[in-house]
Design an enzyme around this catalytic site. Structure first.
Site, PDB file in Angstrom:
ATOM      1  N   SER A 189       3.602   1.260   8.124  1.00  0.00           N
ATOM      2  CA  SER A 189       2.228   1.715   8.716  1.00  0.00           C
ATOM      3  C   SER A 189       2.380   2.823   9.429  1.00  0.00           C
ATOM      4  O   SER A 189       3.112   3.948   9.460  1.00  0.00           O
ATOM      5  CB  SER A 189       1.548   0.549   9.121  1.00  0.00           C
ATOM      6  N   ASP A 216      -3.136  -2.525  -1.020  1.00  0.00           N
ATOM      7  CA  ASP A 216      -3.109  -2.158   0.229  1.00  0.00           C
ATOM      8  C   ASP A 216      -4.741  -1.524   0.784  1.00  0.00           C
ATOM      9  O   ASP A 216      -5.125  -0.568   0.334  1.00  0.00           O
ATOM     10  CB  ASP A 216      -2.308  -1.000   0.586  1.00  0.00           C
ATOM     11  N   HIS A 250      -1.260  -4.882   2.936  1.00  0.00           N
ATOM     12  CA  HIS A 250      -0.654  -4.007   4.096  1.00  0.00           C
ATOM     13  C   HIS A 250       0.422  -4.729   4.920  1.00  0.00           C
ATOM     14  O   HIS A 250      -0.094  -5.467   5.775  1.00  0.00           O
ATOM     15  CB  HIS A 250      -1.738  -3.414   4.972  1.00  0.00           C
TER      16      HIS A 250
END
Length: 346
Positions: free
Chosen positions: A50, A137, A171
């Site tokens: 991320s 995600d 995620h």
């Protein structure tokens, strides 16, 4: 940093009881801060998830003459946010159709040719990249990571990139032995999807067969003071970095030449949010231990005021300044100093 050299302190205390001198030396060393070890390092790679993936990409591009590639999980392309938090939260996470790669290539060229603030992007042609995006995600849409894949293809041959985009993952950093279920969204943002991302990543980046991950580690990770490596007059809180970072040095790397991996956590994976879960539970330590890899874990911190970084992300949208994605960025310069220190060049 302003602590006097130990020898000077001991000289001024020459008249004291000699039995106290070792204790005084230890106190002075402690006050001077915990530093990174100086080691024999051949190559440097980055990795992250991320916002940490964004930081890994930024460091890879800005210091492409030092770094040899990156492992990217759910990361947007280089300079995607263009120093604008609104772009970061729209184009670079939810709406990839708004990402214009031609603009990003132009920014890279400008930074090198005009600003001299990054290394020659021609270096990227020899790098290797392992990229992962979960089908499910919901934070960084797969279309965004598609753009990251395409961004790097502009600079190198497709054989130097592996893109894993067929796993129904949310995620998170991905493991095969720890974390939430693969479809879960939430802390510590480590999901068990029956995939050892750390092993697959390093296998491809190093372009060689790896030894099996360690069942028992040969060493322990240690903490160090990040203020030892920030630019002059800059303290970690001023650039939303934590007081401490962590480093894992396999026993063999104390005497042998090893590879360095700089691993960046994601938002809400700082120690305040999840403790040391990112250090301990990403499976990086186990694969590093048996393959002569030193792992450096810089740490961001939450900052509710100035700079505004309420989720403890590394800077990928410019909260520390407009130069955040270049060698002049305060965080990037700090990470570079850490790398130099481990290589014995700081």
């Amino acid at each position: 940093r302003n602590v006097r050299p130990t020898s000077l302190w001991l000289h001024r205390c020459a008249g004291m009881d000699s039995r106290l001198l070792p204790l005084l030396a230890a106190v002075v060393a402690l006050c001077a801060g915990q530093k990174l070890p100086s080691l024999k390092i051949d190559r440097v790679f980055t990795a992250g998830v991320s916002a940490g993936a964004a930081a890994a990409i930024q460091f890879d591009v800005a210091f492409s003459g030092v770094v040899s590639g990156a492992g990217v999980i759910a990361g947007p392309p280089y300079y995607c946010a263009q120093a604008n938090v609104d772009i970061a939260l729209s184009s670079c996470t939810k709406d990839p159709a708004l990402i214009v790669l031609a603009d990003l290539y132009a920014e890279v060229d400008y930074a090198f040719i005009t600003g001299h603030s990054i290394d020659n992007p021609g270096n990227l042609k020899s790098h290797r990249y392992w990229i992962f995006s979960g089908v499910d995600d919901s934070v960084v849409k797969q279309g965004v990571v598609d753009k990251t894949h395409e961004f790097y293809l502009h600079y190198l041959d497709s054989s130097q990139i592996t893109y894993v985009n067929n796993v129904a993952a949310e995620h998170a950093w991905i493991t095969n032995n720890y974390g939430n279920t693969c479809s879960y969204l939430g802390g510590p943002y480590i999901n068990n999807c029956d995939i050892n991302a750390a092993e697959q990543m390093l296998q491809f980046l190093f372009n060689r067969t790896l030894n099996a991950p360690a069942k028992t580690l040969s060493s322990n990770y240690t903490r160090f003071d990040q203020d030892q490596y920030t630019p002059p007059t800059i303290l970690p809180p001023a650039i939303s970095l934590g007081d401490s970072g962590y480093v894992y040095v396999p026993a063999a790397c104390r005497s042998q030449t090893c590879t360095l991996l700089v691993a960046f956590h994601g938002c809400n994976q700082d120690t305040e949010s999840v403790g040391l879960s990112f250090v301990e539970n990403t499976q990086l330590l186990q694969i590093a231990d048996t393959n002569n890899v030193v792992v450096l874990f810089p740490q961001a911190r939450k900052s509710p005021e100035v700079p505004y970084n309420p989720q403890g992300c590394f800077d990928w949208w410019g909260y520390t300044g407009l130069d955040y994605a270049t060698q002049y960025g305060f965080q990037a310069a700090t990470f570079a100093n850490m790398v130099r220190a481990i290589r014995g060049k700081f």
